[in-house]
Enzyme design. Structure first.
Site, PDB file in Angstrom:
ATOM      1  CE  LYS A 182      -3.758   2.462   2.208  1.00 60.65           C
ATOM      2  NZ  LYS A 182      -4.712   2.580   3.329  1.00 60.65           N
ATOM      3  CG  ASN A 186      -0.976   5.304  -0.035  1.00 59.97           C
ATOM      4  OD1 ASN A 186      -1.915   5.285  -0.838  1.00 59.97           O
ATOM      5  ND2 ASN A 186      -1.116   4.910   1.217  1.00 59.97           N
TER       6      ASN A 186
END
Length: 303
Positions: A182, A186
């Site tokens: 993740k 991001n």
């Protein structure tokens, strides 16, 4: 049912409060000092279907931490340690679940609460605050949680109530790998959308092709050094899929910068830069974006 306490009455925390209450779970919101002495109204949750629902929660403050049995932390990464430091009366039996963007916080939390079960998680639910207590659930996603210390291994059962409320919540013994995956997404989407003031999907336009390619390669090289095995091509596909699925969304960093709030740049791009330096990897695009976001945040803070 055990009560869930949520630390972080932002968009995501309020959406999770609403989803838990819809399933009959008692929910308390740990509020900051600025809320003390003010009326604590019901949350108004706008569901994915566009319906408005009033969500009733119990207001709590730091000195009432001894009452907590389950703590879900949904603050921004830079707020986690400061917010938790005030909870000195927190029972050692209370599991602490950290759900925030970026990395670099967990070690400090383990030091603060050496006896508590510490869990970390990632989620792809979308949420947006339309006003102080009006919250919109903008996207349903997956939630994964896993152990960040030995004491946390006995808390796999927490996935059941979270699955009932969120639609998906699954245990992972290798939660740090999911955090890194993740983080990689991001580290590409957030600073670019914040820097150029665009929606996530706009990054697929030809004008962003070169900077997107360079940034993606920089982040991928760091991920390889951290133990990831995903090829660059697979990472690009995953990244593009996220941009397509969230095409009309603004990233959290874009929203923070646009509204003059501190960003999580130090825990996203800053973390990538720290690892790049450690492994002697060049990351000029990451460095430039980091400097520009920090400068813009500082400039907004002067007004």
């Amino acid at each position: 049912m055990s009560e869930w306490a949520i630390l972080g009455a932002g968009a995501l925390g309020c959406v999770f409060a609403g989803l838990l209450r819809q399933q009959g779970h008692p929910v308390s919101l740990l509020l900051s000092e600025r809320h003390r002495g003010h009326l604590h109204p019901s949350l108004e949750l706008i569901t994915l279907g566009g319906h408005h629902e009033l969500i009733h929660t119990r207001p709590l403050f730091a000195e009432q931490a001894s009452q907590l049995s389950h703590l879900l932390v949904t603050t921004k990464a830079y707020q986690v340690v400061g917010a938790l430091q005030g909870l000195r009366g927190l029972p050692a039996s209370c599991p602490i679940i950290l759900l925030h963007n970026g990395m670099g916080v967990t070690d400090a939390v383990r030091t603060l609460f050496p006896d508590n079960p510490i869990l970390v998680g990632v989620t792809s639910h979308g949420a947006m605050k339309e006003s102080e207590w009006l919250i919109r659930h903008t996207g349903k996603g997956e939630t994964w949680i896993g152990p960040a210390n030995d004491a946390a291994h006995d808390f796999q059962h927490l996935c059941h109530p979270l699955t009932t409320a969120f639609g998906h919540a699954q245990w992972s013994e290798d939660i740090h790998a999911l955090q890194r995956q993740k983080l990689a997404v991001n580290a590409v989407i957030n600073p670019l959308t914040a820097r150029y003031g665009v929606h996530n999907g706009d990054l697929l336009e030809p004008r962003f092709f070169e900077v997107l390619e360079q940034l993606t390669e920089e982040v991928h090289q760091v991920m390889l050094r951290l133990g990831e095995t995903e090829t660059l091509e697979l990472f690009k596909r995953r990244l593009h899929r996220v941009m397509e699925l969230t095409a009309t969304n603004y990233s959290s960093m874009h929203q923070d910068l646009a509204h003059g709030r501190p960003t999580e740049i130090d825990y996203i791009t800053g973390y990538i830069l720290g690892q790049a330096s450690r492994h002697q990897l060049p990351a000029p695009v990451c460095q430039q974006l980091y400097q520009e976001i920090v400068k813009r945040s500082s400039d907004k803070g002067r007004y």
